[in-house]
Design a protein around this motif. Sequence first.
Motif, short mmCIF file in Angstrom:
data_model
loop_
_atom_site.label_atom_id
_atom_site.label_comp_id
_atom_site.label_asym_id
_atom_site.label_seq_id
_atom_site.Cartn_x
_atom_site.Cartn_y
_atom_site.Cartn_z
N LYS A 1 2.34 1.17 -0.42
CA LYS A 1 1.58 1.31 -1.67
C LYS A 1 1.85 0.15 -2.64
O LYS A 1 1.03 -0.12 -3.52
N ARG B 1 -10.42 7.95 3.37
CA ARG B 1 -9.01 7.57 3.34
C ARG B 1 -8.22 8.39 2.32
O ARG B 1 -6.99 8.46 2.40
N GLY C 1 -3.23 3.93 4.33
CA GLY C 1 -3.83 2.97 3.40
C GLY C 1 -3.62 1.51 3.76
O GLY C 1 -3.74 0.62 2.91
#
Length: 416
Positions: free
Chosen positions: A242, A26, A350
């Motif tokens: 994020k 990732r 992510g």
Amino acid sequence: MRSFFFLICCWFCTINVWAQSEGPNRQYVLQSTHNAVQYKNYYLLTLLQQDQAVKKLVQNDPVMSDLFKAREAKITDALKSCQNNTACFTAAFKFSKDEISAVCGRLSFLFKENNALGAMVKSQVIPSGCYNMYSNLKPVDMLLKAWEQDAKAINFAIGVYVEGSKPNYPKIDSIGFNVKDKSYPELVTTNALLSLNTKNKLFFEPSMQFALVALEINERNDAADYEPMMSTVNKSSLLAIKKTNFGTYKYSLILVPGEGPEEHDTELSAGGMLRCRLAVEQYQNGVAPFIMVSGGRVHPYKTKYSEAHEMKKFLIQRLQIPESAIIMEPHARHTTTNMRNAARIMFRYGIPMDKKALTVTVKSQSMYISDVMPKRCIKELGYEPYRMGNRLSDTMLEFYPNVMSLQIDYDEPMDP
């Protein structure tokens, strides 16, 4: 003595587990070029160009050099003798079975686990996930399969967008020229001439350039639409991802598959609007932090409107959804790749892969995703890009993304 053998066994088990755990990473960043169509279709070949140590190894190899010279000679001969015969030109650019096999043999000879080629496979090819279907193979065998796949991809693009062969979806993806038109061979001849660029020194470069220019003049560079998305259309949502605590939501995101209009001057279909409204209902209920809109420039033939882009505009301008909550997936050309491309973005951005996501759409498509799509995906892609969860209603279905979706599809150059 027993304890010694026990320690040895443990060591081998640890090594084996470590080896099996290698795969898509990732944190890995795809090695992009100025031409997104190239690296998304022919990732191994892009790596061979960009890794200077590997490029030098291949360029300086006498057999690979001879293969390049033979290709160059075939093209030069075609320019002299083919005249208006398109098939004659394409024969000079397509890789034959013998040529593909010859390159396999030489790559196998050049590959060493401790040289530049071995390092590239370990640090680039494997973690990229682009050849994930071969992840159970030894690194050298994965390299060979990746080469074979990229060669087939070039052959496919030349077959459809130079020769006029049928693509998988002829109504939306066919060649943009009449190959029987008297002026068409001149386009092919000019493209062939351009492929003899003096910068091309690797064995595959003339053929790859020929295929890429063919896609370009057909106005089929859809794979590059909105790229690089992480720093353009998805910049604000990526920043939000994020900062998001996904544990506070039931689902990671809400996926909205697109529906293209049938009229050239229609930006967003009625079906697309309704699907957006269905998704917003769930978003406003707080079930997921993001809405992903999915769909490329598909319907009608050669439309200029992107389903995902138009749905995003509708969500922001009409339904007052913040841009940071919207993820665009503007490349899918049918429902199989709506699901596959969603999984790809979730992995690259992510978003948790072990958490349920929700797809919201009209009843007919939702039932298609649950009842028909798994078998169709296996037939067309070779794997299932998602695992189904529970059906919540006629319009809502849970799913889990599959990391196998990172695998490049060689016979869909507009959405590989």
